[in-house]
Structure formats: C-alpha cells, structure tokens
Scaffold this active site. Sequence first.
Site, PDB file in Angstrom:
ATOM      1  N   ARG A   1      69.967  67.547  57.648  1.00  0.00           N
ATOM      2  CA  ARG A   1      70.306  67.744  59.071  1.00  0.00           C
ATOM      3  C   ARG A   1      70.357  66.403  59.804  1.00  0.00           C
ATOM      4  NH1 ARG A   1      66.680  68.107  63.410  1.00  0.00           N
ATOM      5  NH2 ARG A   1      67.225  69.509  65.130  1.00  0.00           N
TER       6      ARG A   1
ATOM      7  N   GLY B   1      63.943  67.684  41.577  1.00  0.00           N
ATOM      8  CA  GLY B   1      63.143  68.818  42.073  1.00  0.00           C
ATOM      9  C   GLY B   1      63.237  68.897  43.589  1.00  0.00           C
TER      10      GLY B   1
ATOM     11  N   ARG C   1      53.418  65.754  38.276  1.00  0.00           N
ATOM     12  CA  ARG C   1      54.005  65.092  37.112  1.00  0.00           C
ATOM     13  C   ARG C   1      53.007  64.091  36.518  1.00  0.00           C
ATOM     14  NH1 ARG C   1      59.425  65.358  35.554  1.00  0.00           N
ATOM     15  NH2 ARG C   1      60.077  66.144  37.545  1.00  0.00           N
TER      16      ARG C   1
ATOM     17  N   ASP D   1      55.351  59.955  44.100  1.00  0.00           N
ATOM     18  CA  ASP D   1      55.235  58.966  43.016  1.00  0.00           C
ATOM     19  C   ASP D   1      56.267  57.848  43.115  1.00  0.00           C
ATOM     20  OD1 ASP D   1      57.390  60.593  42.516  1.00  0.00           O
ATOM     21  OD2 ASP D   1      56.980  60.850  40.385  1.00  0.00           O
TER      22      ASP D   1
ATOM     23  N   ARG E   1      73.672  64.805  61.490  1.00  0.00           N
ATOM     24  CA  ARG E   1      73.728  64.602  62.948  1.00  0.00           C
ATOM     25  C   ARG E   1      73.848  63.117  63.306  1.00  0.00           C
ATOM     26  NH1 ARG E   1      70.445  69.731  65.509  1.00  0.00           N
ATOM     27  NH2 ARG E   1      72.034  71.188  64.766  1.00  0.00           N
TER      28      ARG E   1
ATOM     29  N   THR F   1      60.317  64.187  47.142  1.00  0.00           N
ATOM     30  CA  THR F   1      59.603  64.781  46.008  1.00  0.00           C
ATOM     31  C   THR F   1      58.185  65.100  46.448  1.00  0.00           C
ATOM     32  OG1 THR F   1      58.531  64.319  43.881  1.00  0.00           O
ATOM     33  CG2 THR F   1      59.229  62.410  45.123  1.00  0.00           C
ATOM     34  N   ILE F   2      57.651  66.198  45.945  1.00  0.00           N
ATOM     35  CA  ILE F   2      56.275  66.553  46.342  1.00  0.00           C
ATOM     36  C   ILE F   2      55.250  65.624  45.681  1.00  0.00           C
ATOM     37  CG2 ILE F   2      56.826  68.975  46.750  1.00  0.00           C
ATOM     38  CD1 ILE F   2      55.324  69.550  44.033  1.00  0.00           C
ATOM     39  N   ASP F   3      55.667  64.902  44.616  1.00  0.00           N
ATOM     40  CA  ASP F   3      54.690  64.152  43.804  1.00  0.00           C
ATOM     41  C   ASP F   3      54.170  62.874  44.464  1.00  0.00           C
ATOM     42  OD1 ASP F   3      55.237  66.057  41.887  1.00  0.00           O
ATOM     43  OD2 ASP F   3      56.718  64.826  40.846  1.00  0.00           O
TER      44      ASP F   3
ATOM     45  N   ARG G   1      69.255  68.737  38.009  1.00  0.00           N
ATOM     46  CA  ARG G   1      69.050  67.512  37.236  1.00  0.00           C
ATOM     47  C   ARG G   1      70.231  67.450  36.277  1.00  0.00           C
ATOM     48  NH1 ARG G   1      63.093  69.267  37.184  1.00  0.00           N
ATOM     49  NH2 ARG G   1      62.190  67.934  38.760  1.00  0.00           N
TER      50      ARG G   1
ATOM     51  N   ASP H   1      62.785  59.366  41.626  1.00  0.00           N
ATOM     52  CA  ASP H   1      63.205  58.141  40.922  1.00  0.00           C
ATOM     53  C   ASP H   1      64.385  58.356  39.974  1.00  0.00           C
ATOM     54  OD1 ASP H   1      61.613  59.587  39.267  1.00  0.00           O
ATOM     55  OD2 ASP H   1      60.347  57.914  38.614  1.00  0.00           O
TER      56      ASP H   1
HETATM   57  O1  F6P Z   1      58.801  66.414  40.550  1.00  0.00           O
HETATM   58  C1  F6P Z   1      58.438  67.601  41.172  1.00  0.00           C
HETATM   59  C2  F6P Z   1      57.838  68.561  40.178  1.00  0.00           C
HETATM   60  O2  F6P Z   1      57.517  69.764  40.861  1.00  0.00           O
HETATM   61  C3  F6P Z   1      56.633  68.037  39.406  1.00  0.00           C
HETATM   62  O3  F6P Z   1      55.454  68.108  40.153  1.00  0.00           O
HETATM   63  C4  F6P Z   1      56.655  68.925  38.188  1.00  0.00           C
HETATM   64  O4  F6P Z   1      56.059  68.266  37.090  1.00  0.00           O
HETATM   65  C5  F6P Z   1      58.124  69.146  37.947  1.00  0.00           C
HETATM   66  O5  F6P Z   1      58.793  68.866  39.164  1.00  0.00           O
HETATM   67  C6  F6P Z   1      58.512  70.528  37.482  1.00  0.00           C
HETATM   68  O6  F6P Z   1      59.858  70.515  37.180  1.00  0.00           O
HETATM   69  P1  F6P Z   1      60.729  71.837  37.007  1.00  0.00           P
HETATM   70  O7  F6P Z   1      60.878  72.485  38.347  1.00  0.00           O
HETATM   71  O8  F6P Z   1      62.013  71.361  36.457  1.00  0.00           O
HETATM   72  O9  F6P Z   1      59.959  72.744  36.083  1.00  0.00           O
END
Ligand code: F6P
Length: 327
Positions: free
Chosen positions: A24, A14, A175, A133, A28, A129-131, A75, A106
């Site tokens: 960037r 994601g 997630r 995690d 660089r 990742t925004i999560d 992915r 991960d």
């Molecule tokens: O891992 C980032 C994330 O945005 C999660 O927060 C979310 O569960 C998932 O990806 C959504 O995945 P997709 O963009 O494949 O629907």
Amino acid sequence: MKEIKKIGVMTSGGDSPGMNAAIRSVVRTCAFYKIECAGIYRGYEGMIEGDFIELNARSVKGIINKGGTFLKSARSKAFRTKEGRQEAYKQLKKANIDALVVIGGDGSFTGGLVFNQEFDFPVMGIPGTIDNDIAGTSHTLGYDTTLNTVVDVIDKIRDTASSHNRLFFVEVMGRDVGHIALNVGVGAGAEEILIPEEDLGLERLLESLRRSKESGKSSSIVIVAEGDKTGKNVFELKDYVEENLPEYEVRVSVLGHMQRGGSPSCFDRVLASRMGVKAVESLLDGKSNLMVGLINDKITVTPLEKAIKGQSKINKELIRVSDIMSI
Ligand code: F6P
C-alpha cells in the site's frame, strides 16, 4: 540513467504480517509522485509469467490491517536459472516497468541482486520476514506482530500447563535464528529458552528443570527455537526429559504457521508505511541495490549485499535477563 516512470512491487518468500501495508505504501508513494505502479503476483514466479496488475492509490484501500499478502508469495526455482531471469526481464520490459521493490527475506534479495547485476535493473529491498534474520535493520516487517501473536498463545498454554502441573515444550519459528524464541521467552516468562546462537547443552536443561521443581514451581514453559542446536527435536526433548526427570509430566506444542498470520501490529503498519516511502523515493533518486531498514528508529538504507551476508545478532542481554527472571 533512464527516468523511472513505472515501479513494480512484489512480495517474495515466506509471507509476513505488514506486507500488505508495505505494498500500500509503495503504491501510494508512486501515486504521490505521479508515476505508475504495477503489482507482480507470486513473487519471481509471477514475474516470469508476466502476471502483473496495474495498481493505483484506491486499489490498495482496506488492506493496511490485513495479514498475508494480496499479491501472494512464492519461492521460485525458475528464477534461479539464467533462462528464468531472462524471461522475467522480457516481461518487465513488455509491461514498461523500470524498477522493482522486492518485499521479502534474504533469498528474495539475492534474486534481486543477481537480476540487477545481469540486466542493470534498479532494485530496492524491503525486509519482510517474521524471523528478523536480516542485517541492516533492527526489525523486519512482521516480526513484531509475530512476537505479539506468540506471546499471546504462550499465555494460553501457561493456563493449561499450570492447571495440570505440566512442563510444556513450545516450538517457535525463526529458521536458523533465535530472535522470536528469545523475545517471546522473556515476554512470556519461560523457564528456559533454547536458541541456535547458544547451545546450553542438555545437561544444563535438566539442571535448570531440577532447580525449578526444587524452588517450588509447579509448571514450566521451555521455548525451543526451530533451529536450536540441542540435536534433538522437540518430541525427542520431551522423551529425554521424561526419562531423566520422571517427576515431570511433559507436553509439546509446535506452533507452526499460525505465527505468520494475523493482522499486523501498529508497529508493523507504521514501519511498512515508512519503508515503502523510502524505497520509492530512493529509486526516484537514482539509487539501487539497497535495502530499507530501521536503525535507532531512523529509516536507513544498507547495500543489499551487506544485508544478505551480514548477520542479525541476538541481544545477549536478554539471555542474562531471562536467566535472572527464571530463578
Ligand atoms: O522465514 C519464515 C518462516 O516462517 C520460517 O520461520 C520457517 O522456518 C519457514 O518460513 C517455513 O517455511 P514454509 O512456510 O515454506 O514451510
């Protein structure tokens, strides 16, 4: 050990705000050390197809402030197969790429680790990742931006919630973890926060909402992490509360992918710049299979294996603070 003359950089999984800033930085830093750099499009998918682009310091101008990733992300199912990875290795060799910087989560790191074990190919990870995690870093790239984006939206939802004396369930991403939910919940003053790490139970939710009404609150916001463990989705939660507490008028807002977009915060831009430098310098120092992270504001490295298997723990103090604040 083979001298590294060319590094490939890619974004995988994601997307998250700050990925462009990290690309960037990698490009660089390569230019600084007078080595070549190639961008790999669409993560492992593009690697298998040999979809590469030569990048120099000027190719990455004007992107530090851009959300998403100009190299695109994917992915890849094919990379999970031995044949897929074999093909990817062939393509990297053909393009004279000696080492990889993988910016992702991960799943992307697991791919990088397997690839290293099979082909002895140097790999460094940057957590994007925004999560948030991933173990081995207090912040992943994009997490801070997402917190700011989501808090901003919840402030807006609060305006309409209070105008109509309504209760809002707001579902946020994350997630299987509750970092986003917990932090935006405290930051936006939510009455309750439902996260996977702490199953408060539905009875406790009703009790808390009853207390809110009794204490004179006219509107409420409940943050629901997408991975929460109540056993009900956010729309079922709405029905459940309306059945049990008819005094509440309930609405649902599922924020979705808007949480992943937008210009990265200053924090994420700085973090991306620091992580990119460290990733390239580590490869040039002969290191591999490590993830760059931030711990106590210091840039550190953690074995990829540990980063993948370890758990990023939520800050329990925030649960207590939230309980006190929502009195
Ligand atoms: O891992 C980032 C994330 O945005 C999660 O927060 C979310 O569960 C998932 O990806 C959504 O995945 P997709 O963009 O494949 O629907």
